[in-house]
Design an enzyme around this catalytic site. Sequence first.
Site, PDB file in Angstrom:
ATOM      1  N   GLY A 152      17.650   9.407  29.715  1.00 64.97           N
ATOM      2  CA  GLY A 152      17.271  10.245  28.576  1.00 64.97           C
ATOM      3  C   GLY A 152      15.883  10.751  28.815  1.00 64.97           C
ATOM      4  O   GLY A 152      15.142  10.207  29.633  1.00 64.97           O
ATOM      5  N   CYS A 153      15.523  11.795  28.112  1.00 64.67           N
ATOM      6  CA  CYS A 153      14.225  12.393  28.361  1.00 64.67           C
ATOM      7  C   CYS A 153      13.232  11.947  27.303  1.00 64.67           C
ATOM      8  O   CYS A 153      13.604  11.396  26.273  1.00 64.67           O
ATOM      9  CB  CYS A 153      14.352  13.898  28.339  1.00 64.67           C
ATOM     10  N   GLY A 154      11.980  12.205  27.568  1.00 66.90           N
ATOM     11  CA  GLY A 154      10.931  11.890  26.611  1.00 66.90           C
ATOM     12  C   GLY A 154      10.282  13.171  26.126  1.00 66.90           C
ATOM     13  O   GLY A 154      10.035  14.097  26.904  1.00 66.90           O
TER      14      GLY A 154
END
Lengths: 365, 501
Positions: free
Chosen positions: A11-13
């Site tokens: 997942g991205c931040g």
Amino acid sequence: MNHNYQKDISGCGLSGLISRSKKRIPGEVIIKSICPMKDRGNGLGAGFAAYGIYPDYSDYYAFHIMYDHGTAKDIAESFIEANYEIAKQERIPHKKTENIVYHPMLYRYFVKPKDKRPDSQFAELEGDDFVVRTVMNINSSIEGAYVFSSGKNMGAFKGVGFPSEIAEFYMLEDYAGYIWTAHNRFPTNTPGWWGGAHPFTLLDWSIVHNGEISSYGINKRYLEMFGYSCTLLTDTEVVAYLFDLMVRKHGISFNIACKALAAPFWKDIDALPEEEREAYTWLRMVYGSALLNGPFAILFGHSNGLIGLNDRIKLRPLVCAENGDMVYMASEESAIREICPKPERVWYPRAGEPVIVNLNSDEKN
Amino acid sequence: MRKSYLIPEFRVEIDHTRCRRCKRCIMNCSYEALSFSDRVVADHFKCVACHRCIVFCPENVITVRKNPVDFKESFNWTNRHRLDIWKQAETGGIPLTGMGNDLPYQIIWDHLVLDACQVTNPSIDPLREPMELRTYLGKKPDSLQFEETADGKIKLKEKPPKNIKLEMPVVFSPMSYGSISLNAHKAMAMTAKEMGIVMHTGEGGLHKDLYDYSDYMIVQCASGRFGVHAEYLKRGIAVDIKIGQGAKPGIGGHLPGEKVGLDISKTRMIPIGTDALSPAPHHDIYSIEDLRQLIYAIKEATNYKPVSVKIATVHNVAAIVSGIVRAGADIVYLDGFRGGTGASPKIVRDHVGIPLELALAAVDDRLREEGIRNQASIIAAGSIRSSADAIKAIALGADAVAIGTAALVAIGCRVCQTCHMGKCAWGIATQRPELARRLDPEIAAERLINMLKAWKFEIKEVLGSLGLNAIESLRGSRERLRGIGLDAQTLDILGVKPAGK
Ligand code: SF4
Ligand code: SF4
């Protein structure tokens, strides 16, 4: 079996901040916020968008363009020179860093469409529309050239690397802006390449995104009907264009546009009083192809504000905080506490509930 | 009478040692294939494999099998060709048939597969999360204007056009009262109301018994204008102008006089016992301008309810539909060449028209290229056999699908393809009171509702696996389809990538 294994976080931040009174915040702040979320990326992409960074050229569109080779640069530049008045053009300042050895050629141009321009033989479009056409043209027809930023008094800075590396590469500590967004990428469905990093921008819209748009196929075909071509091989691009279509072209407010992108469920619509029910029903009927399905948390920046939005069932994290004039939004609370240890208010927006913060006013929900 | 050269298609076999001679099979065989002398005997020539005797035999002793007589093998001179020639040689007429095209053309649905989520975007559990299948049919503006109050309430600035609300993207196809029985119509009407969908009356008008269901009826104006009057048009929630039908593009309809009893004569507004012939063209439509006039005449007559135009899928379908949408249609009904029918010349049914899949893809593309996709909804029809076909049709670009044969199969139809004989043993495609009575509308409705509920669950399950919770995110999302064993050109027309890409 080893029960002490390390979970591989996918997942991205995201992180974003806005000063409602347009105080310009130095780049270090956003860098400090995004970097602790290193595990949310894998070194294959990071980027930043900043508003208010080019006050001297605030009337000019700032084109940030990456070129894979000199030919692409020549073709793109001759198009720009023919159609735009150029106030300034230069390499985007950057420096050699340990990990970023190879990168595209990076240039920026401060431009205004010429009154008499050759392309007007084909399209007699005004300012913004002409810029959109230019961006679409360059991105889809000049092989090896990508406009990755095209707004006024704002800019995107992105590439393949971790956020700390990209920040160092572009020397972001030298900039100050009143809105910042940042992204740490964990690409899954598209290759890690410079153009594919976030933010995605068009005019002064910029977007960073964590998630995957499962409705990409129809969102893209819907946008194509209105002349947008999705060339960046990633699903985030459609979000920026959908906002452009609804807000700029169709004159819908941000709030309503968000209600189309993350539409309320029919059961909730059915429970509304008649007039509202009719309005929300038609919003879904007309903009059904713009509905963003699948997991997402997005931060959407524009020259007058910052918006945070989650998908309809909140499959990705998003947390917000407020402290005086500042509003913060991020994937994790730690990213906010890092730069604002004691916010006055911290909250987790509900699924599909947009957080809309505008400049110079207290409007938000 | 001269000797026929034909041989029976089926053989009816009865295990006489176990048969208790109750004669129930004989009573059930509306094709008069069975009789009694000593024991049940069969005239194999008359059997159409409708299975009625088998289903109702209390001892389970009847078998119907394909006549195992061998023909000298030939890929070229198939039995089908030989049998047709013998029929023609004996009658000098056009062989008629019912139900859809059964030739082994490639069925594209069966060469399309769907995507599913793994890891990066989670699939959604349809048992725990909302899955929305609601669909609206009709013209939609390209954009909307809202008024917003300070407390965040929104309202529309202008009143948008009328649309039809469906709780799932399925409707019943037009099957006229005449081609099928009143009980079959009643079953569909009850189902439509229960499931929040709609049915089409077909071209036979609307029987008074069904007036209570008119909120769930799309009424039809076909070339014969049977049963079309002001009240009928006003009763429907939309009006469908039938130009063509998938099973017989370019030809008219024919309901033989024997089927025209009192009720049908009243509903269709024709004398008892006369043939109901609907001509191939509408005699007031010879151009797109004429169609436009009729569309607007109907809109005027119905206070601007949605108008649908039904056409068969033919070679130039995309351009035709573009014209139809520009002529003001709110819904375009595309009927593919596998669509069913009560009676059609076999040659037309089997060889005229193109597959729905290709037509649908081409039409959706064309309307998008022209920027008019919002102006009309697309109903895809013509042998939608399962929810899988429906899902794939929606991913290709349909707003909804229409089902005819599938609905009839749910209530008993064996696809024996002899609807044109009017002897349907299941009481579906018949007007004979003793046969029509066999279909209990309530039981039939229950079966239809069950089938649609099952499809609804299936569609939700697939949507969930695709990580989608609203059907509008699948509509036209060809990215979620892949082709297997389709040639490059077909894939190109479908706008679908080959599997593995
Ligand atoms: S026509 Fe139907 S009922 Fe009659 S024998 Fe054949 S299968 Fe049985
Ligand atoms: S409707 Fe009746 S006659 Fe027609 S195919 Fe089905 S079972 Fe046979």
